[in-house]
Design a protein around this motif. Structure first.
Motif, PDB file in Angstrom:
ATOM      1  N   GLN A 396    -124.479 120.744 -60.934  1.00  0.00           N
ATOM      2  CA  GLN A 396    -125.177 119.758 -60.498  1.00  0.00           C
ATOM      3  C   GLN A 396    -126.369 119.040 -61.331  1.00  0.00           C
ATOM      4  OE1 GLN A 396    -128.530 121.434 -57.947  1.00  0.00           O
ATOM      5  NE2 GLN A 396    -127.469 123.394 -58.306  1.00  0.00           N
ATOM      6  N   GLN A 397    -126.520 119.855 -62.251  1.00  0.00           N
ATOM      7  CA  GLN A 397    -127.613 119.059 -63.452  1.00  0.00           C
ATOM      8  C   GLN A 397    -126.990 117.999 -64.371  1.00  0.00           C
ATOM      9  OE1 GLN A 397    -129.912 122.310 -64.858  1.00  0.00           O
ATOM     10  NE2 GLN A 397    -131.072 122.138 -62.914  1.00  0.00           N
ATOM     11  N   SER A 398    -125.548 118.031 -64.356  1.00  0.00           N
ATOM     12  CA  SER A 398    -124.845 117.388 -65.326  1.00  0.00           C
ATOM     13  C   SER A 398    -125.070 115.829 -65.648  1.00  0.00           C
ATOM     14  CB  SER A 398    -123.301 117.727 -65.549  1.00  0.00           C
ATOM     15  OG  SER A 398    -122.780 117.437 -64.174  1.00  0.00           O
ATOM     16  N   PRO A 399    -124.935 115.241 -64.349  1.00  0.00           N
ATOM     17  CA  PRO A 399    -125.312 113.791 -64.479  1.00  0.00           C
ATOM     18  C   PRO A 399    -126.694 113.334 -65.095  1.00  0.00           C
ATOM     19  CG  PRO A 399    -124.222 114.345 -62.228  1.00  0.00           C
ATOM     20  CD  PRO A 399    -124.764 115.621 -63.032  1.00  0.00           C
ATOM     21  N   ALA A 400    -127.821 114.101 -64.834  1.00  0.00           N
ATOM     22  CA  ALA A 400    -129.038 113.872 -65.403  1.00  0.00           C
ATOM     23  C   ALA A 400    -129.242 114.563 -66.667  1.00  0.00           C
ATOM     24  CB  ALA A 400    -129.984 114.571 -64.249  1.00  0.00           C
ATOM     25  N   VAL A 401    -128.780 115.455 -67.104  1.00  0.00           N
ATOM     26  CA  VAL A 401    -128.588 116.072 -68.166  1.00  0.00           C
ATOM     27  C   VAL A 401    -127.978 115.181 -69.230  1.00  0.00           C
ATOM     28  CG1 VAL A 401    -128.332 118.096 -69.938  1.00  0.00           C
ATOM     29  CG2 VAL A 401    -129.310 118.403 -67.715  1.00  0.00           C
TER      30      VAL A 401
END
Length: 439
Positions: A396-401
């Motif tokens: 879930q955090q991959s787009p932002a990271v």
């Protein structure tokens, strides 16, 4: 760096076993240019880094060559592919909330970004996190922070929980927090495919290979990686910057760069290791079973479940003394019978009578320091960056990271979300960022 590989080398198959393909790779790896970025790991995190680097550099007219090295392009043991695929804003660390909010917007705008056929089967049915009397004040505090940052969650009392979810046993529950329009779950393989295809379409190169060592320059900084191709040949790929996004393998690969094995600033290891987790699929035989559109529910014991079509899936992290071995992904069905079933049946009486239909195992890239992601540059190697250690929250955090790492590489600082507190420096200064009343 090297120029774009032929499109046939972008297949997620074992195409590199062909001699002709190996010859092409050998030739291309020897062609070096400037502004080379190597991303180690081609899961959702590495593919997101590659996507955003190409997306942002093209708009700023920067010539950045991106190569992603992935050991297994079938992703058979990749944390991304084996994930439950949840997204929620119910965290207590502000940065995690902000990254999830960004991820929710990213998911909502997939078709605008990747085309009308883009679909990851998003199920916006929310998360329901339960708290005991002891944990209720912290859950309330978390809710206040989440709301302040833009989440649209709702606090529910014991009575409200019982009225809204009659299938739930709330005898020892004091409070619940229900995510609304920005929480749910999706197909992680679908998201990975979109990110990878998007990166490749913008010129990123994906190469099948295993990192066996780093190459160091006279300055002492790493300047390249040795890559073992499927043909067993080893080639050296030079870089200007390198991003370590290898999931559960990240800690082991960091040691190849002498991180944690040296003195001074190199004495601190990357605290990321494999942890095996099980996901069980089951049917309920009882009455008043949770309906199809129930939220993903997390008990204060750490047990969770959600719908999976007409069945359910669920799991829980084991106690520290019961951590399973990680040499394979074999499932321990006894763990369900002796531990998880009791927790689920206590919270959902209909689960007292159920039938296990199947299960799978997957690896967490577990950050033993504080179970949160490590994002940003190394304290000694100024050209080495981390995007790893997310301990179950990576998909879930991959787009932002991915965007955050691209901003660091292209602009020298975070621009969209300030993730400075999640950097490697906190390992050196001993400033962990713990989640509280979050599972």
């Amino acid at each position: 760096m090297f120029s774009k590989l032929p499109s046939k080398l972008l297949r997620t198959s074992n195409s590199f076993n062909k001699t002709s393909d190996n010859q092409i790779v050998t030739t291309v790896l020897q062609r070096l240019y400037s502004n080379n970025v190597v991303v180690i790991g081609g899961g959702a995190m590495g593919s997101s880094v590659a996507y955003w680097l190409k997306e942002k550099s093209s708009k700023s007219s920067q010539n950045v060559n991106v190569t992603v090295i992935e050991k297994d392009p079938t992703y058979s043991k990749c944390s991304t592919a084996l994930s439950v695929g949840g997204i929620r804003q119910q965290f207590s660390v502000p940065e995690n909330i902000q990254m999830s909010l960004f991820g929710a917007r990213f998911i909502q705008n997939l078709k605008e970004r990747f085309g009308p056929e883009a679909d990851i089967s998003y199920m916006p049915y929310g998360y329901l996190i339960l708290a005991s009397e002891k944990g209720a004040p912290q859950l309330d505090q978390n809710f206040q922070l989440q709301t302040k940052l833009g989440a649209t969650n709702t606090l529910l009392s014991k009575r409200q929980l019982q009225e809204r979810f009659p299938w739930l046993n709330v005898d020892d529950v004091e409070l619940g927090c229900l995510g609304c329009d920005k929480e749910g779950w999706f197909d992680p393989w679908g998201l990975l495919s979109l990110l990878k295809r998007g990166a490749a379409g913008k010129g990123a190169t994906f190469v099948q290979g295993e990192i066996v060592d780093f190459v160091f320059g006279v300055s002492g900084e790493p300047q390249g990686v040795k890559v073992r191709l499927p043909s067993k040949e080893e080639q050296t790929l030079q870089f200007d910057s390198c991003v370590l996004a290898a999931g559960a393998e990240s800690g082991k690969i960091a040691k190849l760069a002498r991180i944690g094995l040296g003195s001074g600033g190199l004495a601190v290891p990357l605290p990321v290791e494999k942890r095996k987790r099980f996901v069980y699929r089951f049917d309920s035989q009882g009455t008043k079973a949770p309906p199809l559109r129930s939220p993903l529910t997390i008990d204060f014991t750490g047990a969770y479940f959600r719908n999976d079509g007409v069945s359910y899936i669920g799991g829980a992290s084991p106690k520290p003394e019961d951590e399973p071995t990680t040499e394979n992904l074999d499932v321990d069905f006894d763990f369900f019978d002796r531990y998880l079933w009791t927790l689920l049946a206590n919270r959902i009486p209909a689960f007292e009578s159920l039938k296990v239909k199947g299960a799978w195992g997957g690896y967490y890239e577990y950050n033993t320091f504080d179970e949160n992601g490590i994002i940003g540059g190394h304290n000694v190697y100024k050209n080495l960056y981390f995007a790893t250690g997310f301990s179950g929250h990576g998909i879930q955090q991959s787009p932002a990271v991915g965007l955050a790492i691209a901003e660091l590489l292209l602009h020298g600082k975070f621009q969209t979300i300030d993730l400075s507190r999640l950097g490697f420096d906190r390992l050196i200064t001993h400033k962990p960022l713990y989640e509280t009343e979050i599972y």
